[in-house]
Design a protein around this motif. Structure first.
Motif, mmCIF file in Angstrom:
data_model
loop_
_atom_site.group_PDB
_atom_site.id
_atom_site.type_symbol
_atom_site.label_atom_id
_atom_site.label_comp_id
_atom_site.label_asym_id
_atom_site.label_seq_id
_atom_site.Cartn_x
_atom_site.Cartn_y
_atom_site.Cartn_z
ATOM 1 N N GLY A 18 6.286 2.390 20.692
ATOM 2 C CA GLY A 18 7.053 3.585 20.346
ATOM 3 C C GLY A 18 7.880 3.362 19.092
ATOM 4 O O GLY A 18 7.988 4.244 18.236
ATOM 5 N N ARG A 19 8.450 2.172 18.956
ATOM 6 C CA ARG A 19 9.249 1.853 17.761
ATOM 7 C C ARG A 19 8.374 1.854 16.513
ATOM 8 O O ARG A 19 8.771 2.363 15.461
ATOM 9 N N ALA A 20 7.156 1.298 16.631
ATOM 10 C CA ALA A 20 6.233 1.269 15.491
ATOM 11 C C ALA A 20 5.816 2.690 15.098
ATOM 12 O O ALA A 20 5.723 3.017 13.906
ATOM 13 N N ILE A 21 5.584 3.545 16.084
ATOM 14 C CA ILE A 21 5.235 4.940 15.801
ATOM 15 C C ILE A 21 6.396 5.635 15.099
ATOM 16 O O ILE A 21 6.213 6.355 14.117
ATOM 17 N N HIS A 22 7.593 5.411 15.594
ATOM 18 C CA HIS A 22 8.789 6.008 14.993
ATOM 19 C C HIS A 22 8.925 5.571 13.532
ATOM 20 O O HIS A 22 9.186 6.396 12.645
ATOM 21 N N HIS A 23 8.727 4.298 13.284
ATOM 22 C CA HIS A 23 8.815 3.768 11.917
ATOM 23 C C HIS A 23 7.754 4.413 11.023
ATOM 24 O O HIS A 23 8.028 4.762 9.870
ATOM 25 N N ALA A 24 6.537 4.581 11.548
ATOM 26 C CA ALA A 24 5.455 5.206 10.778
ATOM 27 C C ALA A 24 5.763 6.671 10.463
ATOM 28 O O ALA A 24 5.473 7.151 9.366
ATOM 29 N N ILE A 25 6.353 7.375 11.418
ATOM 30 C CA ILE A 25 6.743 8.777 11.187
ATOM 31 C C ILE A 25 7.760 8.852 10.052
ATOM 32 O O ILE A 25 7.650 9.685 9.159
ATOM 33 N N GLU A 26 8.748 7.953 10.098
ATOM 34 C CA GLU A 26 9.734 7.912 9.015
ATOM 35 C C GLU A 26 9.063 7.566 7.689
ATOM 36 O O GLU A 26 9.420 8.098 6.645
ATOM 37 N N GLY A 27 8.071 6.672 7.726
ATOM 38 C CA GLY A 27 7.341 6.286 6.532
ATOM 39 C C GLY A 27 6.574 7.438 5.908
ATOM 40 O O GLY A 27 6.324 7.454 4.696
ATOM 41 N N LEU A 28 6.198 8.415 6.725
ATOM 42 C CA LEU A 28 5.527 9.611 6.220
ATOM 43 C C LEU A 28 6.514 10.598 5.608
ATOM 44 O O LEU A 28 6.119 11.633 5.078
ATOM 45 N N GLY A 29 7.803 10.286 5.726
ATOM 46 C CA GLY A 29 8.816 11.144 5.131
ATOM 47 C C GLY A 29 9.403 12.173 6.075
ATOM 48 O O GLY A 29 10.190 13.018 5.654
ATOM 49 N N HIS A 30 9.044 12.105 7.353
ATOM 50 C CA HIS A 30 9.588 13.073 8.321
ATOM 51 C C HIS A 30 10.927 12.569 8.849
ATOM 52 O O HIS A 30 11.098 11.391 9.147
ATOM 53 N N THR A 31 11.855 13.492 8.984
ATOM 54 C CA THR A 31 13.170 13.151 9.522
ATOM 55 C C THR A 31 13.425 13.978 10.773
ATOM 56 O O THR A 31 12.711 14.934 11.055
ATOM 57 N N GLY A 32 14.426 13.588 11.514
ATOM 58 C CA GLY A 32 14.816 14.353 12.690
ATOM 59 C C GLY A 32 14.246 13.832 13.994
ATOM 60 O O GLY A 32 14.637 14.290 15.063
ATOM 61 N N VAL A 33 13.337 12.876 13.958
ATOM 62 C CA VAL A 33 12.802 12.287 15.192
ATOM 63 C C VAL A 33 13.760 11.182 15.613
ATOM 64 O O VAL A 33 13.948 10.204 14.890
#
Length: 78
Positions: A18-33
């Motif tokens: 879950g932490r790796a997924i969260h980091h990848a989402i942030e890496g895509l430029g999405h915020t708010g998760v």
């Protein structure tokens, strides 16, 4: 009949996936998760004769690690 077993980590158990997924989402430029928890979905095709007790035994003894995981069973209408 289709049965879905949802398995998730218990609260307080670290979730590196879950932490790796969260980091990848942030890496895509999405915020708010705020947080991501990863789990698994297991689908079973069973006869109508399979009881809830049998499904519970399958989930608790094989499909989920009861030390660190919870599970939820859902029968799906055809």
């Amino acid at each position: 009949m289709k049965v879905r077993v949802y398995v998730s980590l218990k609260n307080g158990v670290l979730d590196p996936q879950g932490r790796a997924i969260h980091h990848a989402i942030e890496g895509l430029g999405h915020t708010g998760v705020q947080d991501v928890r990863a789990g698994k979905l297991i689908e079973l095709e069973v006869d109508d004769t399979v009881t809830d007790a049998a499904l519970d035994e399958m989930a608790s003894k094989l499909l989920a690690n009861m030390v660190i995981e919870n599970y939820r069973i859902e029968r799906v209408a055809a």
